[in-house]
Design a protein around this motif. Structure first.
Motif, mmCIF file in Angstrom:
data_model
loop_
_atom_site.group_PDB
_atom_site.id
_atom_site.type_symbol
_atom_site.label_atom_id
_atom_site.label_comp_id
_atom_site.label_asym_id
_atom_site.label_seq_id
_atom_site.Cartn_x
_atom_site.Cartn_y
_atom_site.Cartn_z
ATOM 1 N N GLU A 143 57.592 100.356 47.812
ATOM 2 C CA GLU A 143 56.158 100.032 47.783
ATOM 3 C C GLU A 143 55.824 98.995 48.866
ATOM 4 O O GLU A 143 54.788 99.094 49.534
ATOM 5 C CB GLU A 143 55.750 99.471 46.403
ATOM 6 C CG GLU A 143 55.649 100.501 45.298
ATOM 7 C CD GLU A 143 56.994 100.888 44.708
ATOM 8 O OE1 GLU A 143 57.990 100.210 45.031
ATOM 9 O OE2 GLU A 143 57.060 101.870 43.945
ATOM 10 N N MET A 144 56.711 98.004 49.028
ATOM 11 C CA MET A 144 56.449 96.986 50.049
ATOM 12 C C MET A 144 56.479 97.614 51.445
ATOM 13 O O MET A 144 55.673 97.254 52.316
ATOM 14 C CB MET A 144 57.488 95.851 49.974
ATOM 15 C CG MET A 144 57.310 94.916 48.785
ATOM 16 S SD MET A 144 55.627 94.354 48.493
ATOM 17 C CE MET A 144 55.358 93.241 49.868
ATOM 18 N N PHE A 145 57.396 98.565 51.636
ATOM 19 C CA PHE A 145 57.464 99.260 52.929
ATOM 20 C C PHE A 145 56.150 99.998 53.196
ATOM 21 O O PHE A 145 55.549 99.869 54.271
ATOM 22 C CB PHE A 145 58.644 100.242 52.930
ATOM 23 C CG PHE A 145 58.640 101.173 54.106
ATOM 24 C CD1 PHE A 145 58.938 100.709 55.381
ATOM 25 C CD2 PHE A 145 58.324 102.522 53.953
ATOM 26 C CE1 PHE A 145 58.918 101.566 56.474
ATOM 27 C CE2 PHE A 145 58.304 103.382 55.038
ATOM 28 C CZ PHE A 145 58.599 102.904 56.295
ATOM 29 N N ILE A 440 54.108 89.714 61.111
ATOM 30 C CA ILE A 440 54.272 89.400 59.684
ATOM 31 C C ILE A 440 54.726 90.632 58.899
ATOM 32 O O ILE A 440 55.632 90.562 58.064
ATOM 33 C CB ILE A 440 52.948 88.847 59.102
ATOM 34 C CG1 ILE A 440 52.645 87.484 59.736
ATOM 35 C CG2 ILE A 440 53.012 88.718 57.582
ATOM 36 C CD1 ILE A 440 51.275 86.947 59.419
ATOM 37 N N LEU A 441 54.090 91.759 59.195
ATOM 38 C CA LEU A 441 54.376 92.963 58.397
ATOM 39 C C LEU A 441 55.657 93.671 58.832
ATOM 40 O O LEU A 441 56.288 94.358 58.030
ATOM 41 C CB LEU A 441 53.192 93.930 58.480
ATOM 42 C CG LEU A 441 51.860 93.401 57.926
ATOM 43 C CD1 LEU A 441 50.757 94.431 58.089
ATOM 44 C CD2 LEU A 441 51.987 93.032 56.458
ATOM 45 N N GLY A 442 56.034 93.505 60.100
ATOM 46 C CA GLY A 442 57.227 94.185 60.608
ATOM 47 C C GLY A 442 58.481 93.894 59.787
ATOM 48 O O GLY A 442 59.135 94.823 59.288
ATOM 49 N N PRO A 443 58.831 92.618 59.620
ATOM 50 C CA PRO A 443 60.029 92.316 58.825
ATOM 51 C C PRO A 443 59.921 92.809 57.375
ATOM 52 O O PRO A 443 60.913 93.250 56.798
ATOM 53 C CB PRO A 443 60.100 90.786 58.867
ATOM 54 C CG PRO A 443 59.377 90.401 60.114
ATOM 55 C CD PRO A 443 58.285 91.409 60.257
ATOM 56 N N ILE A 444 58.697 92.779 56.800
ATOM 57 C CA ILE A 444 58.517 93.281 55.427
ATOM 58 C C ILE A 444 58.811 94.777 55.408
ATOM 59 O O ILE A 444 59.516 95.281 54.519
ATOM 60 C CB ILE A 444 57.059 93.029 54.937
ATOM 61 C CG1 ILE A 444 56.768 91.531 54.867
ATOM 62 C CG2 ILE A 444 56.814 93.684 53.571
ATOM 63 C CD1 ILE A 444 55.324 91.178 54.517
#
Lengths: 503, 149
Positions: A143-145, A440-444
């Motif tokens: 879901e986070m991906f 910010i979103l890349g590592p998540i």
């Protein structure tokens, strides 16, 4: 309810209130400076929070955010120069009102509408964030991906005039996010033998560079000795009466809700909200023909919407760690510096920080209501500040802020690097927001994907993803957002974007 | 004329980005497979987009964009300012925060508007004092240390 009462009791200390008043006035100052944005104000003032308690630090940043979004309307109304892009819609009718000798009414309306926009939006944050944070507990790595991918697709489609440049900016941000040890096997990537880069690029120096330093370079290059010539002596401020506070209640509520909703979407910021608020205000108005001619209701429609973004953009930031816009991305950095994690923990274990912070947003709105009603016109004089002094002071503040994050001079060089990168991109009409959100979103996204692969235990990743209902919903949202550019051709959205582009 | 300028800008910038992306791709070749997949994938997407942007400059597919006008004198000021900024950052750990900030501010303000004004000295002195006392002493924020303070 007990958390709200606790929040109220914790925020109402003399020190916290002083911090909020200071933050709001600083925010209004930044907002009133044409060319300076709320993001820049928050980025430059982050170092101030290092020596503060988490509550006071976050309250300061929140107050700067609220004050800056409102402050942009002052110069928009008085000198037709929006302090922030979010105030462009306000400038249209606000300045017409000033020309008609109604500058005082326009300023009052902008202040009151911004106040209601901010209050309604902060109420939405207070009511929606805790249950959403609770719901976020159901979010596992898949879901986070998908959530990170959803955020990225929206950024690309909404933030840039050129889709291609939006994607390239997003890719640059994602690549910056790969610097340091990879989340799966800990292999150091792109660290160029710099130990400081092993943990990745520090977010705050990068943000100060991208937003503040790039603007400093632009101002030097433009070479103006002062931002604009201001003469506001002729604007006579009339004493506000109670009626001024409740002139257009329906408009305030409608525009504030629009702002809150738009703010909650990743990357859809205050400028989009204010144009949608303005257009919807016109559509529902009894006198739509008056819009654009210096009409008080038009100012209310735009201003309530752009301040409505403040609380809305914090909903996804505080609950899911997905920033609603670039300013909340920087706020997220401030949150991380205080050692806090977004999501369920923030509203349970750290409720003594989250709730006072949300309550502080209400107070910040009251502060700018009072300061704005009695002293708004004087803020326009800020635009007279000589550029040579302003740019120098901002650079020095940026250096201090970057150094103070980890007490490492390397971070100051990082800030300089990102300042030059941001400047180069600005000159070539690229936007900084997709880069920041990509970082910010890349590592998540990468961590979510890697963990999903492990959880799938060698089975089909697609099958694993398809077995999760939230993933399917997010996938549908991703598809919709990817087709958003096509939606721009529809009559309504085209109207919004055309108005935006014409400013 | 302006659109032509922007096309040239886009063309040059796409070439620059392509060189950076290719260089990063070669660096990624040395990573283990598991670490390399993600950056390699991103770089391929980036290279495709940059190629499309480059081709777009020849077939008139560039968007209508505002051009940033660059004045030669201001460009020189910018280059000098960047050099001063780098020098300031180097001096921070040599001279200390307060001394290097005062010197930097005084020179930088003058470079941007070369006039002999007492206000420049006052701004540099007052700003440095406020920053050093306010942040360093009152808020207890760590500031770079050097020979002086």
């Amino acid at each position: 309810m007990s958390n709200i009462l606790m929040g109220i009791s914790l925020i109402f200390t003399a020190r916290n209130l002083l911090v909020i008043i200071f933050g709001t006035i600083m925010g209004m100052t930044f907002g009133a400076l044409p060319g300076f944005t709320a993001s820049m104000g928050v980025a430059v003032l982050i170092p101030l929070t290092f020596g503060m308690s988490p509550v006071a630090g976050l309250a300061l940043l929140g107050a700067v955010y609220c004050g800056a979004i409102y402050g942009g309307s002052i110069t928009a109304i008085l000198i037709a120069t929006p302090g922030t892009p979010a105030a462009a819609a306000t400038a249209k009718d606000g300045y017409e009102m000033t020309k008609k000798g109604m500058g005082s009414e326009a300023l009052k309306e902008a202040t009151v509408a911004s106040f209601w926009g901010g209050i309604i939006s902060a109420s939405a944050l207070l009511l929606l964030a805790p249950p959403l944070a609770n719901f976020a507990l159901r979010f596992g790595p898949p879901e986070m991906f998908m959530l990170a991918i959803f955020g990225l697709t929206i950024i690309v489609t909404l933030t840039s005039n050129s889709l291609l440049k939006g994607i390239i900016s997003g890719v640059i941000g994602l690549l910056i996010g790969t610097v340091g040890m990879d989340p799966l096997i800990g292999y150091p990537r792109y660290y160029f033998n710099q130990v400081s880069l092993l943990t990745g690029v520090q977010l705050v120096p990068a943000l100060i560079g991208l937003y503040s330093m790039s603007q400093v370079f632009m101002l030097i290059l433009e070479g103006n000795q002062q931002i604009v010539d201001v003469n506001v002596k002729n604007v006579i401020v009339k004493k506000p009466v109670l009626k001024d506070l409740f002139m257009y209640p329906v408009v305030y509520i409608r525009s504030a809700l629009i702002g809150t909703f738009v703010g909650a979407l990743p990357a859809a910021g205050a400028s989009i909200a204010s144009f949608i608020g303005y257009n919807e205000g016109k559509r529902f108005s009894k006198h739509p023909e008056e819009f654009g001619t210096g009409y008080r209701e038009a100012v209310a429609s735009a201003e309530a919407a752009n301040n409505g973004v403040t609380g809305g953009s914090l909903i996804t930031t505080l609950t899911l760690g997905i920033p609603g816009n670039s300013t909340t991305a920087i706020l997220l950095g401030g949150l991380m510096i205080q050692g806090l994690r977004t999501g369920h923990d923030l509203f349970t274990t750290n409720a003594h920080i989250a709730y006072p912070f949300i309550i502080s947003l209400f107070i910040a709105n009251f502060v700018f209501l009072i300061v704005g009603l009695y002293g708004a016109k004087y803020f326009a004089n800020i635009a007279k500040t000589p550029i040579n002094m302003l740019t120098t002071v901002i650079f020095v503040l940026g250096v201090m802020g970057s150094y103070a994050v980890t007490n490492n001079i390397f971070d100051v060089y990082i800030m300089l690097f990102f300042g030059l990168l941001g400047f180069l991109l600005k000159v070539n009409n690229f936007e900084a927001s997709p880069i920041v959100l990509g970082m910010i979103l890349g590592p998540i996204a990468e961590q979510g994907l890697n963990q999903s692969m492990v959880l799938a235990r060698g089975g089909s990743l697609f099958g694993y993803f398809a077995s999760r209902p939230i993933v399917i919903v997010l996938f549908i949202l991703i598809v919709i957002s990817l087709f958003a550019p096509l939606l721009r051709d529809t009559k309504f959205v085209k109207r919004v974007f055309n108005k935006q582009g014409s400013e | 004329m302006h659109k032509q300028d922007m096309t040239n800008n886009n063309r040059m910038f796409s070439v620059f980005l392509m060189i950076v992306f290719i260089a990063l791709y070669f660096v990624a070749l040395s990573f283990p497979d598991k670490s390399a997949i993600y950056p390699k994938g991103l770089l391929i997407v980036g290279m495709i987009c940059v190629t499309a942007m480059f081709i777009g400059t020849f077939i008139g597919k560039n968007d209508e964009e505002k051009k940033v006008f660059i004045n030669r004198d201001e460009l020189i000021k910018l280059i000098i300012s960047i050099a001063l900024m780098i020098l300031y950052v180097i001096l921070l750990t040599v001279l200390g925060y307060a001394v290097s900030t005062f010197i930097y501010m005084l020179i930088q303000i003058w470079v941007l508007k070369p006039e002999k004004k007492i206000s420049y000295l006052i701004v540099a002195l007052v700003s440095t004092t406020i920053l050093y006392v306010g942040f360093g002493i009152f808020l207890k924020i760590w500031l770079p240390k050097g020979l002086f303070f």
